[in-house]
Design a protein around this motif. Structure first.
Motif, PDB file in Angstrom:
ATOM      1  N   SER A   3      -6.280   9.273  29.861  1.00 56.91           N
ATOM      2  CA  SER A   3      -6.399  10.666  29.425  1.00 56.91           C
ATOM      3  C   SER A   3      -7.432  11.393  30.274  1.00 56.91           C
ATOM      4  O   SER A   3      -8.309  10.767  30.873  1.00 56.91           O
ATOM      5  N   ILE A   4      -7.273  12.695  30.360  1.00 56.63           N
ATOM      6  CA  ILE A   4      -8.365  13.525  30.878  1.00 56.63           C
ATOM      7  C   ILE A   4      -8.615  14.635  29.865  1.00 56.63           C
ATOM      8  O   ILE A   4      -7.720  15.018  29.107  1.00 56.63           O
ATOM      9  N   THR A   5      -9.870  15.121  29.882  1.00 58.49           N
ATOM     10  CA  THR A   5     -10.300  16.156  28.952  1.00 58.49           C
ATOM     11  C   THR A   5     -11.005  17.266  29.722  1.00 58.49           C
ATOM     12  O   THR A   5     -11.788  16.992  30.636  1.00 58.49           O
ATOM     13  N   VAL A   6     -10.691  18.493  29.356  1.00 56.41           N
ATOM     14  CA  VAL A   6     -11.415  19.649  29.893  1.00 56.41           C
ATOM     15  C   VAL A   6     -11.987  20.453  28.727  1.00 56.41           C
ATOM     16  O   VAL A   6     -11.420  20.467  27.633  1.00 56.41           O
ATOM     17  N   ARG A   7     -13.138  21.084  28.979  1.00 55.89           N
ATOM     18  CA  ARG A   7     -13.858  21.823  27.933  1.00 55.89           C
ATOM     19  C   ARG A   7     -13.918  23.303  28.248  1.00 55.89           C
ATOM     20  O   ARG A   7     -14.133  23.684  29.392  1.00 55.89           O
ATOM     21  N   ASP A   8     -13.730  24.140  27.219  1.00 54.86           N
ATOM     22  CA  ASP A   8     -13.935  25.585  27.330  1.00 54.86           C
ATOM     23  C   ASP A   8     -14.405  26.073  25.962  1.00 54.86           C
ATOM     24  O   ASP A   8     -14.758  25.258  25.110  1.00 54.86           O
ATOM     25  N   HIS A   9     -14.456  27.369  25.725  1.00 58.70           N
ATOM     26  CA  HIS A   9     -14.906  27.848  24.410  1.00 58.70           C
ATOM     27  C   HIS A   9     -14.385  29.249  24.136  1.00 58.70           C
ATOM     28  O   HIS A   9     -13.926  29.935  25.048  1.00 58.70           O
ATOM     29  N   THR A  31     -18.660  30.217  17.299  1.00 56.14           N
ATOM     30  CA  THR A  31     -18.334  29.768  18.646  1.00 56.14           C
ATOM     31  C   THR A  31     -17.587  28.453  18.498  1.00 56.14           C
ATOM     32  O   THR A  31     -18.097  27.529  17.844  1.00 56.14           O
ATOM     33  N   VAL A  33     -16.358  25.398  20.687  1.00 60.01           N
ATOM     34  CA  VAL A  33     -16.304  24.685  21.971  1.00 60.01           C
ATOM     35  C   VAL A  33     -15.097  23.759  21.900  1.00 60.01           C
ATOM     36  O   VAL A  33     -14.986  22.952  20.969  1.00 60.01           O
ATOM     37  N   ASP A  35     -12.460  20.944  23.355  1.00 61.54           N
ATOM     38  CA  ASP A  35     -12.169  19.829  24.260  1.00 61.54           C
ATOM     39  C   ASP A  35     -10.678  19.534  24.174  1.00 61.54           C
ATOM     40  O   ASP A  35     -10.176  19.136  23.119  1.00 61.54           O
ATOM     41  N   ILE A  52      -5.857  18.960  37.016  1.00 61.60           N
ATOM     42  CA  ILE A  52      -6.968  19.406  36.176  1.00 61.60           C
ATOM     43  C   ILE A  52      -7.275  20.892  36.406  1.00 61.60           C
ATOM     44  O   ILE A  52      -7.759  21.572  35.495  1.00 61.60           O
ATOM     45  N   GLU A 120     -17.670  23.410  16.011  1.00 64.53           N
ATOM     46  CA  GLU A 120     -18.120  24.689  15.462  1.00 64.53           C
ATOM     47  C   GLU A 120     -19.636  24.769  15.375  1.00 64.53           C
ATOM     48  O   GLU A 120     -20.192  25.854  15.178  1.00 64.53           O
ATOM     49  N   TRP A 125     -17.246  19.275  13.560  1.00 60.28           N
ATOM     50  CA  TRP A 125     -16.120  19.537  14.461  1.00 60.28           C
ATOM     51  C   TRP A 125     -14.823  19.003  13.845  1.00 60.28           C
ATOM     52  O   TRP A 125     -14.839  18.267  12.860  1.00 60.28           O
ATOM     53  N   THR A 127     -10.523  17.808  14.822  1.00 62.59           N
ATOM     54  CA  THR A 127      -9.600  17.356  15.866  1.00 62.59           C
ATOM     55  C   THR A 127      -8.170  17.401  15.345  1.00 62.59           C
ATOM     56  O   THR A 127      -7.910  17.106  14.174  1.00 62.59           O
TER      57      THR A 127
END
Lengths: 132, 132, 132, 132, 132, 132
Positions: A3-9, A31, A33, A35, A52, A120, A125, A127
Motif C-alpha cells: 500500500s501507499i498513503t498520501v496525506r492532505d487536509h 480540520t 487531516v 490519510d 503517487i 479530527e 480519528w 477510518t
C-alpha cells in the motif's frame, strides 16, 4: 500486500443532529487531516502501487471541493450528519470513482482496496475501508 | 468497515521477570499512550460508529484505574509480566466488557472488533486486536 | 529558564473578512490543537514550574468556552478576524488573567511568561508569546 | 492477534527509471523512517511477541546495511526502481529471513506475519505486509 | 510577539567532506521536512502575521528548486558541506530575500525574524534563526 | 543562531512528595522522550554545530544511566522530587559537563547554549534552557 498513503487536509464548518452529539449539535468546525491509502497485491512494472503524483493531486482536488465550506449548506450533505466516519466514506468513494473512471492512470486498475483515515484532533480519528 | 479511535494515556511503574528483559528486569516505569479503536460494518442511525463521548470517558476511566501505580503491587497483575502487549489486551478486554455490559450505549452493540495500541516510546509500540 | 507545556484542543466555525483570506472568507471551521507553555526562572519548592493539574484544568476550561461554537456569533469576537495568531493571544491573555487572579495556585505567581501555539493542521500553526 | 512495532531509519540516494516518476527520475535522496511490525496469535511464556531487543538490533543492522549509500550503485538493486513500496518489501524479507534463520530467538518461530511501513516524508508512506 | 509557521519538504542526494561525517561522507540522501516560521511584534490590520498563502507558496517554490537533485552537482553548493544546519540558513536567507524584495505582500515588511527548522529524521533536526 | 537537536528516551519509576502531586505521590513511572538542543552563533569549519554522532552517543549514555531504574532509590536523587522539569535540568547539566570536559569534540567548545525538552506524554512536556 502493498500500500501507499498520501496525506492532505480540509477545514469545514458543520453541525450535528441527535442528542448523542451533545455540544457538537451547535454549529462548529474541524480540520480533518486525511490519510488516503491505496492497496494492491503486487507492484506494477515500475515497482509502484499507484502514480503517487496523480493520487496526491486527486486527493487534493477532493479535499479542495470540501474545504472552506459549511457542510450544512452543501447540497450533497443536506440533512446528513457529516461525522468524521461518514466523511471518510465520502472521500473513499470519490477516490474509488476516480480510479474506476480511469482518472488515476492505467496501473490504478489493479488497486484492490482503499482506506481513508480522518484525524479530527490529536486524540480522535476515524477510518473507512472498502474494496474496489 | 468503519472505525473510530480515541487516545488517552497512563503512567506506571513495573518490573519484568525473565532474562529476555535484560535491564527491564529492574523496577522502572513507562508512559503508555493508548489508542483504542472500535470497528463495525455499517454506521448507526446517527452516522457514527459509537458515542465517542462515552468511548473516551470509558477509556479514561480504564486508564485512570491503572495510572500512577506500581503494577507489581496490583492484585490483578501479581506474578504477571505486564508487558506492553499484555497491557494492550487488558485494556481491550475491559473495553469489550463495557460494551457487552451495555455501558457504552445501545448502538455499541454493533461493534464487531476492538484494537488497542500502546505506545511506550517514540520508537516502540504494541497492538492487540480482538473480536466482540 | 524552565517551562512546562500542556496540550488541549477546541473545534470552531468562523469566517474571515479581507481579500487576503481567499476562500477562507467563507464560513468554514478548524480544529485548533493548543500547546500552552508556562515559563519561570527557577523551580518552586516542589521542583515544579506550576501545578500541572491546575494548568491543564484551566486550559481545558478556556478551550471549552470556545469549542463547539461559531466564533462569528460570539459577542467577544464580533467584527474580529479570529485568525490562528489572534486566537493564540486570546488564550494567552485568559491564562495570564487566571494566573494574576490567583486561580492557578500561589506558586504560579512566579511565572514570567506564557506562550501559546495553535496548530490548525499538520502543516500550519501560530504562536503568541507574552510576559507576565 | 498481538503485534509489536519498532522504529528505525536510513538515509539513501537513488534515482528512478520511468516517466511516471517525473522529477524523481533525477538522482535525489530520502530519509526512510521504518516501522517494523511483528505479529503472532498468542504471546509467549514471557508475555511478549518477540524479544524487542533482538528485533530492534536486527532492524538497525538491516537499516545500517542500506544507509548512507547510493542505491543505484548497490549490486542488490542494479536496474531496480527502489521505490518506497519496494524497499518496504526488501526489509520485510530480510527480517523474515532473520526469523526463519533463528537469529531472533526461539520464540520468534511463532511469528506469523511482518509488516513494514516506510515513511518518506510527513505526507507519504508505503507498507508491505507478508506472512511467515 | 506573534509567529506563524508553514511546513513543506524536499528530497535530495548529497555527500559530505570531513572525517567528522563518518559514513555520511559517501553519497547518500535525505528527506528534509521544513518548518518556516515568520515573526513580528504586532499583527497587521487583518489580524495576521503574513499572508499564509503567499508564505506557503514561496516556501514550496524554494523547496522545489532544491528537491529531486544531487546537491553535490548544484553550482550554488560546489565544495560546500550541505549539512542540515547549513541548508536551514539557505532557506531562511531565500525567504528573507523574498520578503525584502516585496514578493510576499506589503504587510510582510513588518516581519522582524525568520526561523527555519529542517527535520532530517524522527530523531534529528536543525534550526537557523535570523532577523530581518 | 544555529542549533541541532537529537532525540532519545529513558524509562523510570519514581514518586513525588507534596500534596500538589495528587495521585503522582504514589510510586508510578514514565517514559521520557528527550530532545537535546545545542546552540552556537556560527557553524564550524565543517558547516556543523557539533559532531552529531558524539552528541547522540553522549545523550544515549546519559539516558542509559537513568533508564530502567527507580529514581527514588538512586543516590543522586535521594529526597528530591524528580519532576519532568527537574530531570530536564539534570540532563542539560550533564551534557554541559561533557562539553566543557572536552568529551564532545573540539568544536563543541563554541556551543553557547543547551536546551532539553522531556516529553512525558502526548499532552505534557517540560524544557530547561541554560547557557554554557
Amino acid at each position: 500486500m502493498f500500500s501507499i498513503t498520501v496525506r492532505d487536509h480540509f477545514m469545514v464548518a458543520h453541525s450535528f443532529t441527535g442528542e448523542v452529539f451533545g455540544p457538537a449539535q451547535r454549529l462548529h468546525g474541524a480540520t480533518f487531516v486525511v490519510d488516503a491509502t491505496f492497496r494492491r497485491t503486487e507492484l506494477d512494472g515500475d515497482n509502484i502501487v499507484i502514480d503517487i503524483g496523480l493520487a496526491g493531486a486527486k486527493l487534493k482536488s477532493i479535499c479542495g471541493a470540501l474545504s472552506y465550506r459549511n457542510l450544512d449548506d452543501e447540497p450533497d450533505f443536506k440533512g446528513v450528519n457529516t461525522s468524521t466516519e461518514y466523511l471518510a466514506k465520502v472521500i473513499a468513494d470519490r477516490l474509488a470513482q476516480a480510479i474506476t473512471g480511469g482518472d488515476m492512470g492505467a496501473s490504478a486498475a489493479e488497486i484492490t482496496g482503499i482506506s481513508i483515515t480522518l484525524r479530527e484532533s490529536h486524540i480522535a480519528w476515524a477510518t473507512y475501508e472498502r474494496t474496489l
